[in-house]
Scaffold this active site. Structure first.
Site, PDB file in Angstrom:
ATOM      1  N   ARG A 129      46.503  49.922  15.819  1.00  0.00           N
ATOM      2  CA  ARG A 129      46.206  51.251  16.329  1.00  0.00           C
ATOM      3  C   ARG A 129      44.902  51.760  15.729  1.00  0.00           C
ATOM      4  NH1 ARG A 129      48.370  52.535  20.709  1.00  0.00           N
ATOM      5  NH2 ARG A 129      48.336  54.755  20.214  1.00  0.00           N
ATOM      6  N   VAL A 130      44.116  52.444  16.566  1.00  0.00           N
ATOM      7  CA  VAL A 130      42.859  52.969  16.045  1.00  0.00           C
ATOM      8  C   VAL A 130      43.105  54.095  15.059  1.00  0.00           C
ATOM      9  CG1 VAL A 130      41.488  52.283  18.026  1.00  0.00           C
ATOM     10  CG2 VAL A 130      42.602  54.513  18.029  1.00  0.00           C
ATOM     11  N   ASP A 131      44.292  54.718  15.149  1.00  0.00           N
ATOM     12  CA  ASP A 131      44.592  55.727  14.139  1.00  0.00           C
ATOM     13  C   ASP A 131      45.009  55.079  12.829  1.00  0.00           C
ATOM     14  OD1 ASP A 131      47.080  54.842  14.875  1.00  0.00           O
ATOM     15  OD2 ASP A 131      47.755  56.732  15.738  1.00  0.00           O
ATOM     16  N   ASP A 132      45.081  53.736  12.819  1.00  0.00           N
ATOM     17  CA  ASP A 132      45.303  52.980  11.594  1.00  0.00           C
ATOM     18  C   ASP A 132      43.990  52.416  11.065  1.00  0.00           C
ATOM     19  OD1 ASP A 132      48.011  53.426  11.524  1.00  0.00           O
ATOM     20  OD2 ASP A 132      48.501  51.654  12.691  1.00  0.00           O
TER      21      ASP A 132
END
Length: 778
Positions: free
Chosen positions: A646-649
């Site tokens: 995930r890009v939020d990761d």
């Protein structure tokens, strides 16, 4: 035009109301793949031009394969000739298939391994299908894939209409097979497939298979929590049980379009309940039987069901879970919020809890076994439009209201059935087992609907994969002669911690295809899965997809092309993935960026229930004109796709954007690291720091030297900027019962926000959280 290049002129293809744009692209006639650096943490594999080491393949076989390859007939090429190759932007990911390996001219050696002939080692970049496997595969070569893929994107309406026609439709859809708008700037986001077509997915799962002569074939093989506790249902028997429950629901006042909440463990009654709802046109909302009362109540309040279906209790490994207690609390909470449920149909699971020990709400609670067997075993089908809703499945993040992902009937039916068939190379004699719970999308698409639409025999397992010991999975594989095994990388890494003897003491000879789902699988776990579980003879379908997509978007097709450990390989039919930068511009060739999809596919979700604005903002607002997956992705020089999480990761360390999956993969490559989970924490100098939770191989003690060695491994494979600031020893990681790591909890522990841990009731072992907190200062 440069000498030695093919020129493909711009064109626009219009077929059956679906448009695909192409543009000029020059390709060299001959291409020798350059070396790719070996860097497992960034998920890139060196492509060395060396063909089949002589110790692995004898000289005559090596010469035969090379001759076949150079003639365009071999495993690596599948008959695609260089001079006949054409290119357009939607086919750029498969250009390498046309020139690998034969397109590079006379290649003396290619570093690779053939299925069934040798182990995949750290020195092997490619795993080719054997000739025998490819010859019997549904998609037997790159050429066959190219033909099917090209038609699927140039003529999606015709391609999917032909496949849809294999199912039963009470009424045919209209002339416009698909209608879509992916661009928020052009108005409301809208996706429709087969609108006007009248069908029923339950009918296609059961009645259609029975009418074709498979009524006595086993549909479900059930394995209980305790060894020796099992059961089975044929397609005839399954239909009768589905009809009985469907008749009860109708008598209870459930009508087409009404919601029914299902809060059941992995008993056969769970897929029965899903199919019963579908048969009468009701919209089922399966809630994972492990969610807290608060989480269940949120979903009840949102969809306002007529009935809730549950079970009094279940044993998960050695642990008793009182489901009825959770439901009672959830119904009390939802009633306070203005949503009262009149009927709670409860299955009595005597193996977990006796009736007399179950708390009862007279007038609302009804025992399943007291009423369902009395209902009729035939039930008329409620025919529905292809765009009528089939189910709601709520996904939740670390904050905010759960999102009710809405899937409709016709497109989802066609897409899940087709992806199941091709991604697992399904044959009618296969026995299929997916370890996922039906409370998640994998259980919807690839435990219930996809397999049954293909007339498959499906294993349903109630218990924990390591109970009563780490060999339970392979005991079940041998017991039921499972040929297709589909599981999560988390489970693979968990079993890697145990001795290989837990695997090798079982035969596993029935296994033919393996599968991976849920998150990127790091190359070392891929190789263990391939070598130890599959005896280096079973291809791995490392699938990428989401709750929102309904089915696989990027996946290997066994037998069609070489695999790269850790790569999801190429897109499924009709799927047009693109990688974009932060400005939304498409990036060509070898690159990393944000993974988007250019146009719709039949299985795509249609909206978020009651919140279409959130649907448009979350999935189509970031990059207008595309569906934004929320995932990062890399594409290597051979066109293979590598999901990076995930890009939020993504952690921003001193301006360096680092994917957590990259660091985790580097840590797990250390021989003494069994599993790792990385999160970002605030850092006063660097902005964000890297905080790594590390689970060691069984029996390996914690030590400062080992901590330094782990940090050095990351520095070596990625760079000094990616070195973890903190290694937190973890006896275990907080995971849901399906194996998903709850990173939200890890972030709170890393940030010492212990009063904000939130709901931990869905964890397989909530005690892990206390252990991690205790070890935080160690």
């Amino acid at each position: 035009m440069p000498k030695g290049c093919l020129s493909i002129f711009p064109n626009t293809v219009s077929k059956n109301h679906c448009l695909v744009n192409s543009r000029t692209l020059d390709l060299p006639l001959f291409h020798t793949p350059p070396a790719l650096s070996r860097n497992r943490s960034s998920l890139k594999l060196r492509f060395r031009v060396e063909l089949f080491k002589s110790k692995r393949i004898n000289h005559s076989r090596r010469k035969m394969m090379m001759d076949d390859s150079l003639n365009g007939n071999g495993v690596g090429n599948g008959g695609v000739g260089i001079k006949s190759m054409t290119t357009s932007n939607h086919l750029r990911h498969v250009e390498s298939l046309s020139i690998l390996p034969s397109g590079a001219g006379k290649i003396p050696r290619l570093n690779a391994v053939i299925l069934g002939e040798a182990l995949a080692s750290e020195e092997d970049d490619l795993v080719f299908p054997s000739q025998e496997f490819s010859q019997n595969a549904l998609v037997s070569s790159p050429q066959k894939y190219l033909e099917m893929y090209r038609r699927s994107v140039e003529d999606p309406a015709g391609f999917w209409s032909d496949i849809a026609s294999e199912f039963y439709w009470k009424g045919k859809w209209g002339k416009q097979v698909c209608s879509e708008n992916f661009d928020v700037r052009k108005g409301r986001i809208n996706i429709e497939w087969f609108k006007g077509g009248i069908t029923n997915i339950c009918y296609n799962c059961l009645d259609r298979n029975i009418e074709s002569g498979n009524g006595d074939k086993i549909a479900l093989l059930w394995e209980g929590n305790e060894p020796g506790c099992d059961g089975s249902l044929t397609y005839n028997q399954l239909l009768e049980k589905v009809c009985q429950l469907a008749n009860y629901l109708k008598d209870a006042g459930v009508r087409k379009g009404d919601a029914v909440v299902i809060y059941l463990p992995m008993l056969m009654e769970l897929p029965i309940a899903m199919l019963a709802c579908a048969r009468i046109g009701a919209v089922h909302s399966v809630v994972f039987a492990g969610f807290s009362a608060e989480s269940l109540s949120q979903r009840i309040v949102d969809c306002k069901p007529k009935v809730i279906l549950t079970c009094n209790a279940v044993m998960r490994g050695p642990k008793l879970i009182n489901l009825k207690h959770i439901v009672d609390a959830a119904l009390a909470e939802s009633t306070q919020k203005g949503v009262a449920i009149d009927i709670c149909l409860t299955y009595g699971n005597d193996l977990a809890m006796k009736r007399e020990d179950t708390k009862w709400h007279e007038g609302r609670d009804i025992w399943w076994q007291d009423v369902i067997p009395k209902c009729g075993t035939t039930c008329p089908v409620e025919w529905v439009d292809a765009e009528d809703p089939l189910f709601l499945l709520y996904t939740s993040g670390s904050t905010g209201k759960p999102k009710g992902v809405l899937h409709t009937t016709g497109g989802y039916m066609v897409y899940t059935a087709t992806t199941f068939k091709y991604a697992f190379d399904y044959k009618p004699i296969d026995v299929y087992w997916c370890t996922a719970d039906c409370g998640w999308i994998t259980g919807h698409s690839y435990v219930t609907y996809g397999p049954l639409l293909n007339g498959a025999t499906v294993v349903v397992y109630e218990g924990a994969p390591n109970y009563p010991n780490a060999g339970r999975c392979w005991e079940i594989v041998d017991k039921f002669k499972v040929s297709i095994f589909y599981t999560a990388p988390t489970l693979v890494r968990s079993l890697m911690r145990e001795a290989d003897e837990h695997v090798t003491r079982y035969s596993r000879k029935s296994l033919r295809v393996l599968g991976s789902v849920g998150e990127p699988i790091n190359p070392s776990a891929w190789r263990w899965f391939f070598n130890v579980v599959g005896d280096s003879r079973c291809p791995i379908s490392d699938t990428w997809w989401q709750t929102e997509t309904g089915g696989f978007l990027i996946t290997p097709l066994p037998g069609a092309w070489p695999l790269k450990p850790g790569s999801a390989t190429f897109p499924f039919f009709g799927v047009q993935p693109v990688i974009v930068d932060e400005k939304g511009s498409e990036i060509e060739g070898e690159c990393s960026g944000y993974l988007c999809v250019r146009s719709s596919w039949p299985g795509a979700f249609r909206t978020l229930y009651g919140d279409h604005e959130r649907y448009e903002t979350a999935y189509f607002g970031a990059f207008p004109g595309y569906y934004f997956s929320g995932d990062g992705c890399s594409r290597d020089k051979d066109g293979y796709y590598w999901l990076t999480g995930r890009v939020d990761d993504v952690i921003n360390v001193s301006g360096h954007r680092i994917g957590t999956a990259e660091v985790e993969s580097a840590l797990v490559s250390h021989p003494q690291c069994a599993e790792a989970a990385v999160v970002g924490v605030e850092h006063e100098v660097k902005g964000q720091g890297i905080y790594a939770f590390v689970t060691l191989v069984e029996g390996v003690p914690y030590s400062e030297d080992l901590r330094k060695s782990l940090v050095t491994t990351v520095r070596t494979q990625i760079g000094a900027f990616a070195a973890p600031d903190r290694i937190h020893w973890a006896p275990g990681l907080p995971k849901t019962r399906s194996g998903k790591i709850m990173r939200r909890i890890l972030r709170k522990i890393a940030s010492r926000q212990l009063d904000e841990l939130g709901d931990t009731s869905t964890l397989a072992d909530p005690g892990v959280v206390d252990q991690l907190i205790t070890l935080a200062d160690a």
